[in-house]
Structures are given as C-alpha cells and as structure tokens.
Design an enzyme around this catalytic site. Structure first.
Site, short mmCIF file in Angstrom:
data_model
loop_
_atom_site.label_atom_id
_atom_site.label_comp_id
_atom_site.label_asym_id
_atom_site.label_seq_id
_atom_site.Cartn_x
_atom_site.Cartn_y
_atom_site.Cartn_z
N ASN A 245 0.86 -1.17 0.00
CA ASN A 245 0.00 0.00 0.00
C ASN A 245 0.91 1.23 0.00
OD1 ASN A 245 -2.41 -1.49 0.15
ND2 ASN A 245 -2.24 -1.65 2.37
N HIS B 230 6.47 -1.95 4.02
CA HIS B 230 6.23 -3.36 4.35
C HIS B 230 5.46 -4.01 3.22
CE1 HIS B 230 2.98 -0.87 5.94
NE2 HIS B 230 2.16 -1.89 5.64
P1 5GP Z 1 -0.77 -0.60 5.68
O1 5GP Z 1 -2.21 -0.25 5.57
O2 5GP Z 1 0.07 0.52 6.24
O3 5GP Z 1 -0.21 -1.17 4.39
O4 5GP Z 1 -0.68 -1.83 6.66
C1 5GP Z 1 -0.49 -1.71 8.03
C2 5GP Z 1 -0.93 -3.00 8.64
O5 5GP Z 1 -0.40 -3.07 9.94
C3 5GP Z 1 -2.46 -3.12 8.78
O6 5GP Z 1 -2.92 -4.23 8.02
C4 5GP Z 1 -2.67 -3.30 10.27
O7 5GP Z 1 -3.68 -4.25 10.58
C5 5GP Z 1 -1.32 -3.74 10.77
N1 5GP Z 1 -1.03 -3.33 12.14
C6 5GP Z 1 -1.27 -2.11 12.68
N2 5GP Z 1 -0.82 -2.07 13.95
C7 5GP Z 1 -0.28 -3.29 14.21
C8 5GP Z 1 0.33 -3.86 15.36
O8 5GP Z 1 0.49 -3.23 16.41
N3 5GP Z 1 0.76 -5.14 15.27
C9 5GP Z 1 0.61 -5.88 14.12
N4 5GP Z 1 1.07 -7.14 14.15
N5 5GP Z 1 0.02 -5.37 13.02
C10 5GP Z 1 -0.41 -4.09 13.06
#
Ligand code: 5GP
Ligand code: ZN
Length: 110
Positions: free
Chosen positions: A88, A101
C-alpha cells in the site's frame, strides 16, 4: 530510527510481537487485523517511509523482501494454493503505517 514509527518500535522489540522470521535485515510477523487466514507483514529493519522514498541503494532490500515472501509462503503452506503480495503506497493507496512493508495474504483454499 523515528521513535514514533510503530514498525521501528516492533523491530526494536519496544512493542512485543512474535516474529515468524528474523534476520539482520528483516522481520516477519502476523498482521494484527488479518484480511485472510494467512496475513503476514514482511518488514525491512531499515526505516523507509514509503515506496515513494526508495533510494537506488534500497533496491536490494526490496528484492530481498520477495525472496522472503517466497519462503514464507511455502512455510505457511500457501505457495501452491496461491497468495497475494501487496504494497500500500501513501494514504490514498491505503498505507497506514509509514514504514515500508509487504503484505503476504492468502490461505483461502488450502
Ligand atoms: P498498511 O495499511 O500501512 O499497508 O498496513 C499496516 C498494517 O499493519 C495493517 O494491516 C494493520 O492491521 C497492521 N497493524 C497495525 N498495527 C499493528 C500492530 O500493532 N501489530 C501488528 N502485528 N500489526 C499491526
Ligand atoms: Zn520505521
């Protein structure tokens, strides 16, 4: 390392998280809010804010992510059933954590 970055804090073990994989450059852990039976986050230890901030010197880090994805897919038993790999990028692309990530998502039809 920005101390306000959640994934830097996870990498540094300030936020306890079970790693499915770790080496000098990467960690892998489960997404806290999984979108599928298998939903892993593959995270370089180096803080890179978004794909838009990639420097040429980061290319090995990004290609290495795909090798880890290949191995983790096999380890999770989704390599043959299939999976998605997703970045993303920025707010409009759904990025919430501004530390690059790769999402590995699958496990629907194992
Ligand atoms: P993004 O939307 O930035 O690509 O993805 C971030 C991801 O990190 C989301 O899918 C969310 O559920 C995950 N996430 C957010 N906070 C935490 C956390 O504290 N621990 C873990 N394991 N995942 C997290
Ligand atoms: Zn970070």
């Amino acid at each position: 390392m920005p101390s306000d970055c959640l994934f830097c804090r996870i990498v540094n073990r300030d936020v306890p998280t079970r790693f499915l994989y770790e080496d000098d450059d990467y960690v892998v852990f489960r997404d806290i809010n999984p979108a599928a039976p298998v939903h892993l986050l593959l995270v370089p230890k180096k803080h890179i804010r978004s794909m838009n901030d990639l420097e040429k010197e980061d290319s090995a880090i990004i290609s290495g992510l795909f090798m880890i994805a290949r191995d983790m897919a096999k380890e999770q038993g989704v390599n043959e059933s299939g999976y998605k790999l997703l970045f993303n990028v920025e707010k409009g692309g759904g990025q919430v954590i501004f530390h690059v990530h790769l999402h590995l998502i699958g496990g629907w039809n194992r």
